[in-house]
Design an enzyme around this catalytic site. Structure first.
Site, PDB file in Angstrom:
ATOM      1  N   THR A 132      51.454  35.420  37.380  1.00 33.14           N
ATOM      2  CA  THR A 132      50.976  34.228  36.676  1.00 33.14           C
ATOM      3  C   THR A 132      50.086  34.586  35.489  1.00 33.14           C
ATOM      4  O   THR A 132      49.425  35.630  35.488  1.00 33.14           O
ATOM      5  CB  THR A 132      50.173  33.357  37.666  1.00 33.14           C
ATOM      6  OG1 THR A 132      49.523  32.309  36.956  1.00 33.14           O
ATOM      7  CG2 THR A 132      49.098  34.151  38.394  1.00 33.14           C
ATOM      8  N   ASP A 133      49.997  33.658  34.532  1.00 34.10           N
ATOM      9  CA  ASP A 133      49.067  33.850  33.406  1.00 34.10           C
ATOM     10  C   ASP A 133      47.607  33.682  33.844  1.00 34.10           C
ATOM     11  O   ASP A 133      46.689  34.074  33.109  1.00 34.10           O
ATOM     12  CB  ASP A 133      49.389  32.896  32.253  1.00 34.10           C
ATOM     13  CG  ASP A 133      49.324  31.411  32.618  1.00 34.10           C
ATOM     14  OD1 ASP A 133      49.056  31.079  33.792  1.00 34.10           O
ATOM     15  OD2 ASP A 133      49.542  30.582  31.709  1.00 34.10           O
ATOM     16  N   GLU A 134      47.388  33.099  35.040  1.00 33.60           N
ATOM     17  CA  GLU A 134      46.001  32.833  35.464  1.00 33.60           C
ATOM     18  C   GLU A 134      45.208  34.111  35.687  1.00 33.60           C
ATOM     19  O   GLU A 134      43.976  34.069  35.732  1.00 33.60           O
ATOM     20  CB  GLU A 134      45.987  31.973  36.731  1.00 33.60           C
ATOM     21  CG  GLU A 134      46.673  30.643  36.529  1.00 33.60           C
ATOM     22  CD  GLU A 134      46.234  29.562  37.500  1.00 33.60           C
ATOM     23  OE1 GLU A 134      45.257  29.753  38.231  1.00 33.60           O
ATOM     24  OE2 GLU A 134      46.890  28.515  37.498  1.00 33.60           O
ATOM     25  N   TYR A 158      42.855  32.022  44.083  1.00 35.70           N
ATOM     26  CA  TYR A 158      44.304  32.217  43.855  1.00 35.70           C
ATOM     27  C   TYR A 158      44.542  33.291  42.797  1.00 35.70           C
ATOM     28  O   TYR A 158      45.279  34.259  43.025  1.00 35.70           O
ATOM     29  CB  TYR A 158      44.955  30.895  43.424  1.00 35.70           C
ATOM     30  CG  TYR A 158      46.312  31.080  42.782  1.00 35.70           C
ATOM     31  CD1 TYR A 158      47.403  31.490  43.535  1.00 35.70           C
ATOM     32  CD2 TYR A 158      46.493  30.872  41.408  1.00 35.70           C
ATOM     33  CE1 TYR A 158      48.649  31.682  42.940  1.00 35.70           C
ATOM     34  CE2 TYR A 158      47.727  31.057  40.811  1.00 35.70           C
ATOM     35  CZ  TYR A 158      48.812  31.465  41.583  1.00 35.70           C
ATOM     36  OH  TYR A 158      50.043  31.664  40.993  1.00 35.70           O
ATOM     37  N   LYS A 162      46.313  37.011  43.023  1.00 35.59           N
ATOM     38  CA  LYS A 162      47.497  37.409  42.246  1.00 35.59           C
ATOM     39  C   LYS A 162      47.170  38.633  41.384  1.00 35.59           C
ATOM     40  O   LYS A 162      48.006  39.528  41.232  1.00 35.59           O
ATOM     41  CB  LYS A 162      47.977  36.251  41.363  1.00 35.59           C
ATOM     42  CG  LYS A 162      48.590  35.083  42.099  1.00 35.59           C
ATOM     43  CD  LYS A 162      49.867  35.417  42.852  1.00 35.59           C
ATOM     44  CE  LYS A 162      51.065  35.656  41.961  1.00 35.59           C
ATOM     45  NZ  LYS A 162      52.326  35.811  42.737  1.00 35.59           N
TER      46      LYS A 162
END
Ligand code: NAD
Ligand code: DAU
Length: 379
Positions: A132-134, A158, A162
């Site tokens: 993810t970009d997060e 989260y 990741k």
């Protein structure tokens, strides 16, 4: 054949369906079927001998070893994860278990299996990790979009889990020579998304006559990508990606949350107007913000465009209209997934948030009229 983990979830199921629509190569879907996994997502594959489903946990090393030895895949595409930021705030442990330890067990099983391969099979094997970009953290309004070289600054349980999994994947490549690929993608939307995420939640609540809970001032920005474009990008990376490389994937569609919700309301006003002819916009409520809420994500997808020729095919306007229509046409699917467990979740996540009606007070602040609203409860 390929093994897809998390293939009964939103993106995984779209990926499996797309894959088998375009390729004769078989798929084994491995999924634990958590609240987010739904076999109905793969129902159209019933009777298709190219697809097998195994219910299991990516933390079950013995199961992973048996599946790899028996099916001898040429690739593992790893989607399985706990994926919802709000749930990670309420209960981070499952995120650490699945996203970190689960990825660790999958990497170890893949490493042991890869060591048994020789010749072309060994050269061809790939482990593609979907991330993810997060992991890159939050951007200021004018900062350049995330490239693959942006430092990791995860802010939620989260995204931290990741980020940890991305680091494990990187380390298994550098230390053990596992042939890995990593993708970091922006916010997806489209068919089969569980209605805990912004877009399907708003469609579900609007049609149910419930509040549309916008966190904070509604000015947080996300970069939206239609799920089928994400699937195309993953196929391109799997086919042509350079070993050990990371590919950022995004839709060039930065939007403020409130603008997304307004657009959804306008689409619903057109496609399924309320009986009283009043706009769905009147259901919007500003509620207490998500703790640690990242302000803005934006992806610079130049690398994948230049090296693999990938470009998104959907505009946000066309993709969102198609998505709203899909939810209108699949209300039985929505009913099925919004079970008792789902209602418990909405009570927990939204029950304590103070709501302010749209246009009646400053964004995010309670108004005397609105009091406490529980968007998950019947209107
Ligand atoms: P999702 O929550 O809809 O689906 C996750 C799937 O993983 C479910 O089917 C669930 O049953 C399965 N699963 C969970 N724990 C498991 C375990 N221990 N073992 C086996 N299966 C397990 O998630 P999604 O939105 O489809 O996201 C898929 C992947 O893509 C995730 O890795 C996520 O981090 C990543 N991602 C998502 C987005 C997005 O916008 N949704 C964007 C970028 C990246
Ligand atoms: O950026 C990629 C990520 O996008 C993925 O890695 C995650 O798996 C996926 O869940 C998604 O994370 P977000 O937190 O951005 O998605 P979500 O749909 O939960 O929220 C989108 C934005 O909308 C975010 O700024 C929070 C806001 N929001 C969300 C909900 C559920 C609201 O204002 N109200 C809500 O009720």
């Amino acid at each position: 054949m390929i093994i897809v983990t998390g293939g009964a979830g939103f993106i995984g199921a779209n990926f499996v369906l797309d894959w088998l629509a375009q390729s004769e190569e078989s798929v084994l879907t491995l999924d634990k079927l958590t609240y987010a996994g739904n076999l109905a997502n793969l129902a159209s594959l019933a009777g298709d001998t190219r697809h097998q489903f195994v219910q299991g946990d990516i933390q079950d090393r013995a199961l992973l070893d048996v599946l790899l030895a028996r099916h001898r895949p040429r690739a593992i595409v790893h989607f399985a994860a706990e994926s919802h930021v709000d749930r990670s705030i309420h209960g981070p442990e499952a995120f650490l278990q699945t996203n970190i330890l689960g990825t660790f067990h999958l990497l170890e099983a893949a490493r042991a299996y890869h060591a048994t391969l020789t010749g072309e099979a060994r050269d061809a094997f790939r482990f593609l990790h979907v991330s993810t970009d997060e992991v890159y953290g939050s951007l200021d309004a004018t900062a350049p979009a995330f490239t693959e070289h942006h430092p990791y600054e995860p802010n939620s349980p989260y995204s931290a889990s990741k980020a940890a999994s991305d680091h494990l994947v990187r380390a298994w490549h550098h230390t053990y020579g596992l042939p890995v690929l990593t993708t970091n993608c922006s916010n997806n939307y489209g068919p089969l998304q569980f209605p805990e995420k912004l877009i399907p939640l708003m469609i579900h609540n609007a049609l149910a006559g419930l509040d549309l809970p916008v966190y904070g001032d509604g000015a947080n920005v996300r970069d939206w990508l239609h799920v089928s474009d994400h699937c195309t990008a993953i196929r391109a990376v799997l086919a042509e990606g350079a070993l050990g490389e990371t590919y950022n994937i995004g839709g060039n569609a930065e939007m403020k949350n409130l603008d997304v919700v307004h657009t959804l309301c306008d689409l619903l006003d057109e496609l399924r107007p309320r009986a009283d002819q009043i706009s769905y916009r009147t259901q919007i409520r500003f509620v207490t913000d998500r703790p640690g809420h990242d302000r803005r994500y934006a992806i610079d997808a130049t690398h994948i465009a230049r090296t693999l020729g990938w470009q998104p095919q959907h505009t946000f306007t066309s993709g969102l209209r198609q998505t709203v229509q899909w939810y209108l046409d699949h209300q039985a699917w929505v009913q099925e997934v919004t079970s008792g467990a789902y209602r418990q979740w909405t009570d927990m996540n939204y029950g304590g948030r103070v709501a302010g009606a749209m246009g009646t007070g400053a964004a995010g602040l309670p108004t005397p009229e609105s009091g406490m609203a529980t968007p998950g409860a019947p209107a």
